[in-house]
Design a protein around this motif. Structure first.
Motif, PDB file in Angstrom:
ATOM      1  N   THR A  97       0.903  -1.083   0.080  1.00  0.00           N
ATOM      2  CA  THR A  97       0.005  -0.084  -0.062  1.00  0.00           C
ATOM      3  C   THR A  97       0.780   1.271   0.301  1.00  0.00           C
ATOM      4  OG1 THR A  97      -1.873  -1.255   1.249  1.00  0.00           O
ATOM      5  CG2 THR A  97      -1.708   1.275   1.364  1.00  0.00           C
ATOM      6  N   THR A  98       2.123   1.101   0.540  1.00  0.00           N
ATOM      7  CA  THR A  98       2.853   2.159   0.528  1.00  0.00           C
ATOM      8  C   THR A  98       3.375   2.659  -0.851  1.00  0.00           C
ATOM      9  OG1 THR A  98       3.897   1.797   2.798  1.00  0.00           O
ATOM     10  CG2 THR A  98       5.262   3.169   1.423  1.00  0.00           C
ATOM     11  N   VAL A  99       3.528   1.691  -1.650  1.00  0.00           N
ATOM     12  CA  VAL A  99       4.056   1.599  -3.041  1.00  0.00           C
ATOM     13  C   VAL A  99       2.608   2.439  -3.697  1.00  0.00           C
ATOM     14  CG1 VAL A  99       4.303   0.443  -5.388  1.00  0.00           C
ATOM     15  CG2 VAL A  99       5.356  -0.248  -3.340  1.00  0.00           C
ATOM     16  N   PHE A 100       1.602   2.186  -3.611  1.00  0.00           N
ATOM     17  CA  PHE A 100       0.289   2.804  -4.112  1.00  0.00           C
ATOM     18  C   PHE A 100       0.375   4.143  -3.882  1.00  0.00           C
ATOM     19  CE2 PHE A 100      -3.268  -0.474  -5.270  1.00  0.00           C
ATOM     20  CZ  PHE A 100      -2.350  -1.163  -6.179  1.00  0.00           C
ATOM     21  N   ASN A 101       0.562   4.429  -2.410  1.00  0.00           N
ATOM     22  CA  ASN A 101       0.672   5.761  -1.959  1.00  0.00           C
ATOM     23  C   ASN A 101       1.630   6.651  -2.625  1.00  0.00           C
ATOM     24  OD1 ASN A 101      -1.694   5.372  -0.357  1.00  0.00           O
ATOM     25  ND2 ASN A 101      -0.303   5.024   1.613  1.00  0.00           N
ATOM     26  N   ALA A 113      -5.918   6.114 -11.255  1.00  0.00           N
ATOM     27  CA  ALA A 113      -7.077   6.303 -10.115  1.00  0.00           C
ATOM     28  C   ALA A 113      -7.173   5.048  -9.429  1.00  0.00           C
ATOM     29  CB  ALA A 113      -8.429   6.106 -10.966  1.00  0.00           C
ATOM     30  N   ARG A 114      -7.572   4.898  -8.114  1.00  0.00           N
ATOM     31  CA  ARG A 114      -7.379   3.912  -7.272  1.00  0.00           C
ATOM     32  C   ARG A 114      -8.621   3.777  -6.455  1.00  0.00           C
ATOM     33  NH1 ARG A 114      -3.319   5.277  -2.371  1.00  0.00           N
ATOM     34  NH2 ARG A 114      -4.146   3.071  -1.629  1.00  0.00           N
ATOM     35  N   THR A 115      -8.560   2.509  -5.754  1.00  0.00           N
ATOM     36  CA  THR A 115      -9.461   2.279  -4.945  1.00  0.00           C
ATOM     37  C   THR A 115      -8.572   1.933  -3.393  1.00  0.00           C
ATOM     38  OG1 THR A 115      -9.692  -0.072  -5.320  1.00  0.00           O
ATOM     39  CG2 THR A 115     -11.213   1.303  -6.389  1.00  0.00           C
ATOM     40  N   PHE A 116      -9.222   1.681  -2.400  1.00  0.00           N
ATOM     41  CA  PHE A 116      -8.681   1.603  -1.075  1.00  0.00           C
ATOM     42  C   PHE A 116      -8.970   0.216  -0.532  1.00  0.00           C
ATOM     43  CE2 PHE A 116      -8.963   5.943  -2.006  1.00  0.00           C
ATOM     44  CZ  PHE A 116      -7.862   6.614  -1.753  1.00  0.00           C
ATOM     45  N   GLN A 117      -8.117  -0.376   0.469  1.00  0.00           N
ATOM     46  CA  GLN A 117      -8.478  -1.500   1.324  1.00  0.00           C
ATOM     47  C   GLN A 117     -10.007  -1.161   1.963  1.00  0.00           C
ATOM     48  OE1 GLN A 117      -4.409  -1.436   3.336  1.00  0.00           O
ATOM     49  NE2 GLN A 117      -4.993  -3.539   3.498  1.00  0.00           N
ATOM     50  N   LYS A 121      -5.895   6.013 -17.206  1.00  0.00           N
ATOM     51  CA  LYS A 121      -5.017   5.105 -18.080  1.00  0.00           C
ATOM     52  C   LYS A 121      -4.725   3.989 -17.044  1.00  0.00           C
ATOM     53  CE  LYS A 121      -3.117   8.916 -20.463  1.00  0.00           C
ATOM     54  NZ  LYS A 121      -1.742   9.657 -20.812  1.00  0.00           N
ATOM     55  N   LEU A 122      -4.373   4.171 -15.947  1.00  0.00           N
ATOM     56  CA  LEU A 122      -3.988   3.088 -15.012  1.00  0.00           C
ATOM     57  C   LEU A 122      -4.754   2.815 -13.643  1.00  0.00           C
ATOM     58  CD1 LEU A 122      -1.799   0.974 -13.973  1.00  0.00           C
ATOM     59  CD2 LEU A 122      -0.608   2.799 -12.811  1.00  0.00           C
ATOM     60  N   LEU A 123      -5.350   1.975 -13.573  1.00  0.00           N
ATOM     61  CA  LEU A 123      -6.331   1.663 -12.190  1.00  0.00           C
ATOM     62  C   LEU A 123      -5.637   0.824 -11.251  1.00  0.00           C
ATOM     63  CD1 LEU A 123      -9.139   2.034 -11.112  1.00  0.00           C
ATOM     64  CD2 LEU A 123      -9.815  -0.132 -12.419  1.00  0.00           C
ATOM     65  N   LEU A 124      -5.493   1.468 -10.013  1.00  0.00           N
ATOM     66  CA  LEU A 124      -4.799   0.658  -8.780  1.00  0.00           C
ATOM     67  C   LEU A 124      -6.090   0.293  -8.089  1.00  0.00           C
ATOM     68  CD1 LEU A 124      -1.976   3.399  -7.844  1.00  0.00           C
ATOM     69  CD2 LEU A 124      -2.243   1.356  -9.559  1.00  0.00           C
ATOM     70  N   LEU A 125      -6.088  -1.185  -7.680  1.00  0.00           N
ATOM     71  CA  LEU A 125      -7.090  -1.702  -6.876  1.00  0.00           C
ATOM     72  C   LEU A 125      -6.425  -2.194  -5.560  1.00  0.00           C
ATOM     73  CD1 LEU A 125      -8.872  -3.636  -9.648  1.00  0.00           C
ATOM     74  CD2 LEU A 125      -9.595  -1.398  -8.903  1.00  0.00           C
ATOM     75  N   LEU A 178      -2.966  -4.301  -9.327  1.00  0.00           N
ATOM     76  CA  LEU A 178      -3.627  -4.845  -8.273  1.00  0.00           C
ATOM     77  C   LEU A 178      -2.891  -5.441  -6.934  1.00  0.00           C
ATOM     78  CD1 LEU A 178      -4.921  -8.005  -7.836  1.00  0.00           C
ATOM     79  CD2 LEU A 178      -5.914  -7.366 -10.020  1.00  0.00           C
ATOM     80  N   ILE A 179      -3.201  -5.011  -5.646  1.00  0.00           N
ATOM     81  CA  ILE A 179      -2.879  -5.593  -4.762  1.00  0.00           C
ATOM     82  C   ILE A 179      -3.939  -6.508  -4.179  1.00  0.00           C
ATOM     83  CG2 ILE A 179      -2.420  -5.415  -1.945  1.00  0.00           C
ATOM     84  CD1 ILE A 179      -1.190  -2.567  -2.809  1.00  0.00           C
ATOM     85  N   GLU A 180      -3.418  -7.821  -3.767  1.00  0.00           N
ATOM     86  CA  GLU A 180      -4.581  -9.078  -3.366  1.00  0.00           C
ATOM     87  C   GLU A 180      -3.853 -10.129  -2.654  1.00  0.00           C
ATOM     88  OE1 GLU A 180      -7.447 -10.239  -2.291  1.00  0.00           O
ATOM     89  OE2 GLU A 180      -7.911  -8.677  -3.526  1.00  0.00           O
TER      90      GLU A 180
END
Length: 253
Positions: free
Chosen positions: A43-47, A81-85, A171-175, A207-209
């Motif tokens: 999540t730090t990478v996403f941030n 764009a992103r979503t969150f845990q 263009k890039l979606l972070l989940l 995505l992180i999963e």
């Protein structure tokens, strides 16, 4: 040219090196997974990618443009764009209005037109509603658009959050852990939805999963983090059979 190119990304909090020499290259249209144990730095990478944190070192390029150190809103305009845990919807707003809220920066009318509902207001609102409804239909959420988002089942709230992120035309979606808290049926629906939006809209997805069935089922490539550093990277099947990955993340079985 890769859509996302990250090199030597680092950040420290006090004396802790939370992310150290992170790199990743994601091609347009790719579905890439970022996995690792809790506290690995995912999540730090996403941030870092979305401007929540500014890296101490490293470069982030999106579609060839250096976006390192840009503010969150600028990065969203650039195309991430992103979503969150933890789901972050406007719970006292309708399903439709949640998506329309993400469209507002793309449509304009004056304060006076907003107050009087004259001029461009009606035309713009009609266009925004139509576009939002088109997105909701993709996610199967168009049947009761006036329902409060808080009244949706958990799995559908997850879908709505993705639909709202999609409304910014990324263009890039972070989940970030999109399947967290879902039952197997909801997870299968989510997998289908993620593949659908990648194929229908040509969106690149990172995505992180933790759900390995989802990861192995839809991700073409994986990057594995452990203690803030890359442990393994490559095609999904090869990475998941890597003994070091099994030991660090999947457990010794």
């Amino acid at each position: 040219m890769a859509l996302l190119e990250v090199n030597n990304l680092c950040i420290s909090f006090g004396g802790l090196r939370a992310v150290d020499d992170f790199h990743i290259s994601i091609e347009k249209g790719e579905l890439h997974g970022l996995i690792g144990p809790n506290g690995a730095g995912k999540t730090t990478v996403f941030n870092l990618l979305t401007g929540v944190y500014t890296p101490n070192e490293g470069i982030i390029r999106l579609d060839g443009k250096d976006i390192t150190g840009h503010k969150t809103m600028e990065i969203n305009h650039d195309g991430i764009a992103r979503t969150f845990q933890n789901i972050r919807l406007f719970h006292q707003m309708s399903i439709l209005d949640n998506v329309k809220a993400a469209l507002e920066n793309q449509y304009q009318y004056s304060l006076l037109e907003s107050l009087t509902h004259l001029g461009r207001y009606g035309k713009v609102e009609k266009e925004m509603t139509a576009r939002a409804m088109d997105l909701l239909k993709v996610f199967g959420l168009d049947k009761e658009p006036d329902l409060l988002s808080s009244n949706l089942p958990y799995g559908q709230q997850r879908k709505l959050e993705i639909a709202r992120a999609m409304a910014t035309d990324p263009k890039l979606l972070l989940l970030d852990e999109p399947a967290a808290g879902m039952n197997p049926n909801e997870t299968k629906e989510l997998m289908d939805t993620i593949e659908l939006i990648r194929d229908k809209f040509g969106i690149t997805i990172l995505l992180i999963e933790h759900d390995m069935k989802l990861v192995s089922g839809i991700c073409e490539k994986l990057t594995v983090l452990n203690f803030g550093r890359i442990l393994a990277e490559g095609d999904t099947k090869t990475v998941l059979s890597n003994p070091e990955v099994v030991k660090a993340y999947l457990g010794d079985e």
